[in-house]
Design a protein around this motif. Structure first.
Motif, PDB file in Angstrom:
ATOM      1  N   TRP A 293       8.607 -53.157 -17.248  1.00  0.00           N
ATOM      2  CA  TRP A 293       9.134 -54.533 -17.309  1.00  0.00           C
ATOM      3  C   TRP A 293      10.453 -54.510 -16.562  1.00  0.00           C
ATOM      4  N   ARG A 294      10.403 -54.913 -15.288  1.00  0.00           N
ATOM      5  CA  ARG A 294      11.578 -54.793 -14.431  1.00  0.00           C
ATOM      6  C   ARG A 294      12.692 -55.734 -14.874  1.00  0.00           C
ATOM      7  N   GLU A 295      13.906 -55.423 -14.443  1.00  0.00           N
ATOM      8  CA  GLU A 295      15.052 -56.245 -14.825  1.00  0.00           C
ATOM      9  C   GLU A 295      14.927 -57.672 -14.279  1.00  0.00           C
ATOM     10  N   ASP A 296      14.159 -57.857 -13.184  1.00  0.00           N
ATOM     11  CA  ASP A 296      13.962 -59.221 -12.654  1.00  0.00           C
ATOM     12  C   ASP A 296      12.871 -59.965 -13.432  1.00  0.00           C
ATOM     13  N   ASN A 297      12.444 -59.391 -14.551  1.00  0.00           N
ATOM     14  CA  ASN A 297      11.492 -60.013 -15.490  1.00  0.00           C
ATOM     15  C   ASN A 297      10.021 -59.866 -15.082  1.00  0.00           C
ATOM     16  N   HIS A 298       9.755 -59.225 -13.942  1.00  0.00           N
ATOM     17  CA  HIS A 298       8.349 -59.014 -13.562  1.00  0.00           C
ATOM     18  C   HIS A 298       7.797 -57.770 -14.256  1.00  0.00           C
ATOM     19  N   VAL A 299       6.533 -57.839 -14.615  1.00  0.00           N
ATOM     20  CA  VAL A 299       5.882 -56.704 -15.276  1.00  0.00           C
ATOM     21  C   VAL A 299       4.948 -56.017 -14.266  1.00  0.00           C
ATOM     22  N   LEU A 300       5.177 -54.730 -14.037  1.00  0.00           N
ATOM     23  CA  LEU A 300       4.329 -53.966 -13.118  1.00  0.00           C
ATOM     24  C   LEU A 300       3.354 -53.113 -13.908  1.00  0.00           C
ATOM     25  N   MET A 301       2.138 -53.074 -13.435  1.00  0.00           N
ATOM     26  CA  MET A 301       1.094 -52.274 -14.104  1.00  0.00           C
ATOM     27  C   MET A 301       0.486 -51.321 -13.073  1.00  0.00           C
ATOM     28  N   GLU A 302       0.517 -50.041 -13.364  1.00  0.00           N
ATOM     29  CA  GLU A 302      -0.086 -49.066 -12.447  1.00  0.00           C
ATOM     30  C   GLU A 302      -1.192 -48.312 -13.172  1.00  0.00           C
ATOM     31  N   GLY A 303      -2.319 -48.159 -12.495  1.00  0.00           N
ATOM     32  CA  GLY A 303      -3.408 -47.444 -13.144  1.00  0.00           C
ATOM     33  C   GLY A 303      -4.582 -47.216 -12.226  1.00  0.00           C
ATOM     34  N   PRO A 304      -5.616 -46.556 -12.752  1.00  0.00           N
ATOM     35  CA  PRO A 304      -6.755 -46.130 -11.939  1.00  0.00           C
ATOM     36  C   PRO A 304      -7.806 -47.225 -11.740  1.00  0.00           C
ATOM     37  N   VAL A 305      -8.603 -47.031 -10.694  1.00  0.00           N
ATOM     38  CA  VAL A 305      -9.787 -47.880 -10.471  1.00  0.00           C
ATOM     39  C   VAL A 305     -10.956 -46.962 -10.125  1.00  0.00           C
ATOM     40  N   ALA A 306     -12.168 -47.417 -10.408  1.00  0.00           N
ATOM     41  CA  ALA A 306     -13.343 -46.619 -10.056  1.00  0.00           C
ATOM     42  C   ALA A 306     -14.525 -47.530  -9.757  1.00  0.00           C
ATOM     43  N   LEU A 307     -15.277 -47.143  -8.729  1.00  0.00           N
ATOM     44  CA  LEU A 307     -16.549 -47.804  -8.423  1.00  0.00           C
ATOM     45  C   LEU A 307     -17.644 -46.986  -9.074  1.00  0.00           C
ATOM     46  N   THR A 308     -18.480 -47.628  -9.895  1.00  0.00           N
ATOM     47  CA  THR A 308     -19.524 -46.900 -10.618  1.00  0.00           C
ATOM     48  C   THR A 308     -20.847 -46.919  -9.861  1.00  0.00           C
ATOM     49  N   CYS A 309     -21.258 -48.102  -9.433  1.00  0.00           N
ATOM     50  CA  CYS A 309     -22.528 -48.214  -8.711  1.00  0.00           C
ATOM     51  C   CYS A 309     -22.601 -49.556  -8.014  1.00  0.00           C
ATOM     52  N   GLN A 310     -23.587 -49.696  -7.147  1.00  0.00           N
ATOM     53  CA  GLN A 310     -23.814 -50.982  -6.503  1.00  0.00           C
ATOM     54  C   GLN A 310     -25.303 -51.213  -6.405  1.00  0.00           C
ATOM     55  N   GLY A 311     -25.696 -52.476  -6.358  1.00  0.00           N
ATOM     56  CA  GLY A 311     -27.121 -52.769  -6.290  1.00  0.00           C
ATOM     57  C   GLY A 311     -27.342 -54.249  -6.061  1.00  0.00           C
ATOM     58  N   THR A 312     -28.558 -54.699  -6.345  1.00  0.00           N
ATOM     59  CA  THR A 312     -28.855 -56.124  -6.246  1.00  0.00           C
ATOM     60  C   THR A 312     -29.413 -56.608  -7.576  1.00  0.00           C
ATOM     61  N   LEU A 313     -29.105 -57.847  -7.892  1.00  0.00           N
ATOM     62  CA  LEU A 313     -29.537 -58.406  -9.174  1.00  0.00           C
ATOM     63  C   LEU A 313     -31.013 -58.771  -9.115  1.00  0.00           C
ATOM     64  N   ALA A 314     -31.747 -58.442 -10.159  1.00  0.00           N
ATOM     65  CA  ALA A 314     -33.132 -58.877 -10.271  1.00  0.00           C
ATOM     66  C   ALA A 314     -33.167 -60.414 -10.331  1.00  0.00           C
ATOM     67  N   PRO A 315     -34.249 -61.036  -9.857  1.00  0.00           N
ATOM     68  CA  PRO A 315     -34.306 -62.499  -9.816  1.00  0.00           C
ATOM     69  C   PRO A 315     -33.989 -63.150 -11.160  1.00  0.00           C
ATOM     70  N   GLU A 316     -34.378 -62.499 -12.265  1.00  0.00           N
ATOM     71  CA  GLU A 316     -34.119 -63.078 -13.597  1.00  0.00           C
ATOM     72  C   GLU A 316     -32.622 -63.219 -13.861  1.00  0.00           C
ATOM     73  N   LEU A 317     -31.831 -62.382 -13.202  1.00  0.00           N
ATOM     74  CA  LEU A 317     -30.387 -62.416 -13.440  1.00  0.00           C
ATOM     75  C   LEU A 317     -29.662 -63.243 -12.374  1.00  0.00           C
ATOM     76  N   LEU A 318     -30.425 -63.741 -11.371  1.00  0.00           N
ATOM     77  CA  LEU A 318     -29.776 -64.455 -10.286  1.00  0.00           C
ATOM     78  C   LEU A 318     -29.304 -65.821 -10.735  1.00  0.00           C
ATOM     79  N   PRO A 319     -28.164 -66.266 -10.221  1.00  0.00           N
ATOM     80  CA  PRO A 319     -27.761 -67.646 -10.475  1.00  0.00           C
ATOM     81  C   PRO A 319     -28.817 -68.614  -9.951  1.00  0.00           C
ATOM     82  N   ALA A 320     -28.992 -69.725 -10.652  1.00  0.00           N
ATOM     83  CA  ALA A 320     -30.007 -70.699 -10.233  1.00  0.00           C
ATOM     84  C   ALA A 320     -29.633 -71.294  -8.890  1.00  0.00           C
TER      85      ALA A 320
END
Ligand SMILES: N[C@@H](CCC[C@H](N)C(=O)O)C(=O)O
Length: 277
Positions: free
Chosen positions: A250-277
């Motif tokens: 929480w910086r003195e200028d009142n901004h809050v900084l957040m540092e942390g990890p990210v990860a990509l797990t998998c990628q694919g395509t949605l089955a038609p049942e899950l597709l938006p109409a």
């Protein structure tokens, strides 16, 4: 299946997301479609669904849908994930992501490590929001063994209870009741924080619209801000959650900084049942 809608599965410290790219073709998900996508048995499964949309004033707009289909203003862990994705496309090390809670600056700090400027916490009762005028450092709220939380908004509503021990806390029982307590007209994310040291907090979060998650970025920011306001923590601390550690400043200028990890797990395509109409 090849022409289905592409998706990515990502997580930040175990807080997991289905990420859909809506920059070229708009995607509008109904509540039923969102809850199905988020379902861990019948869908893909996630805490939040993230739609990356075009922005006129930032690198992209990020829309956040909870597992129950409700829309949220902020999601710290997903902001890091989206920043990493966008950075990988262009090679940029610094970028801006627009959200319903404002424009957030992101910096790529290293491989799979991202810092987000989460903006300024809001401490007035109207901004959280609470039902009525109240000191946000001491809410009149108690349930079972927990009482007297502090509240703030990080673009979304948070209340942090300070606890000595997690062992006797039935979070699955008290979490949903606290999330929907009358005092929170828009519900709230509920943090349970144990102060380990002035620069280390153990945190578990019952998230609004998603339940108990392995990590909550905005919840970690709220815990640090609320702990510091109570005199329990410094302005910088490591927040240890079930899925990993975030460093919050929480910086003195009142901004809050957040540092942390990210990860990509998998990628694919949605089955038609899950597709938006
Ligand atoms: N997991 C997020 C918060 C997601 C939104 C939240 N459940 C809400 O409804 O406000 C984070 O990392 O901040």
């Amino acid at each position: 299946m090849d022409n289905g809608l592409p998706f990515l599965k990502m997580h930040g410290a175990g807080n997991d997301f289905v990420v859909l790219d809506a920059r070229t073709d708009p995607i509008a998900l109904t509540t039923a479609q969102s809850t199905l996508l988020a379902d861990r048995r019948r869908g893909i499964g996630c805490d939040q669904i993230i739609l990356i949309e075009p922005s006129a004033s930032a690198d992209a707009f990020m829309r956040i849908l909870n597992a129950d289909g409700s829309e949220a203003g902020a999601c710290g862990n997903a902001t890091r994930c989206v920043a990493a994705l966008l950075a990988a496309e262009t090679g940029a090390r610094a970028l801006t992501i627009e959200t319903n809670a404002g424009h957030l600056a992101a910096i790529i700090k290293g491989p799979n490590l991202v810092e987000i400027d989460m903006g300024e916490p809001r401490l007035d009762w109207q901004d959280i929001p609470l039902l009525e005028a109240m000191d946000t450092l001491h809410l009149r709220l108690a349930l079972g063994p927990v009482e007297d939380p502090a509240a703030c908004s990080m673009g979304n509503p948070h209340a942090t209870f300070f606890v000595d021990d997690f062992r006797h806390l039935a979070l699955d029982t008290i979490g949903p009741r606290l999330e929907s307590a009358r005092i929170f007209p828009e519900r709230a994310n509920i943090g349970f924080a144990r102060i380990e040291a002035k620069d280390r907090i153990r945190l578990r979060v019952w998230e609004r619209g998603a339940g108990l998650t392995l990590a909550c970025g905005s919840g970690a920011c709220a815990a640090l801000v609320n702990a510091n306001r109570r005199g329990l923590a410094d302005r910088r601390a490591e927040i240890e959650m079930d899925g990993g550690i975030l460093t919050i400043t929480w910086r003195e200028d009142n901004h809050v900084l957040m540092e942390g990890p990210v990860a990509l797990t998998c990628q694919g395509t949605l089955a038609p049942e899950l597709l938006p109409a």
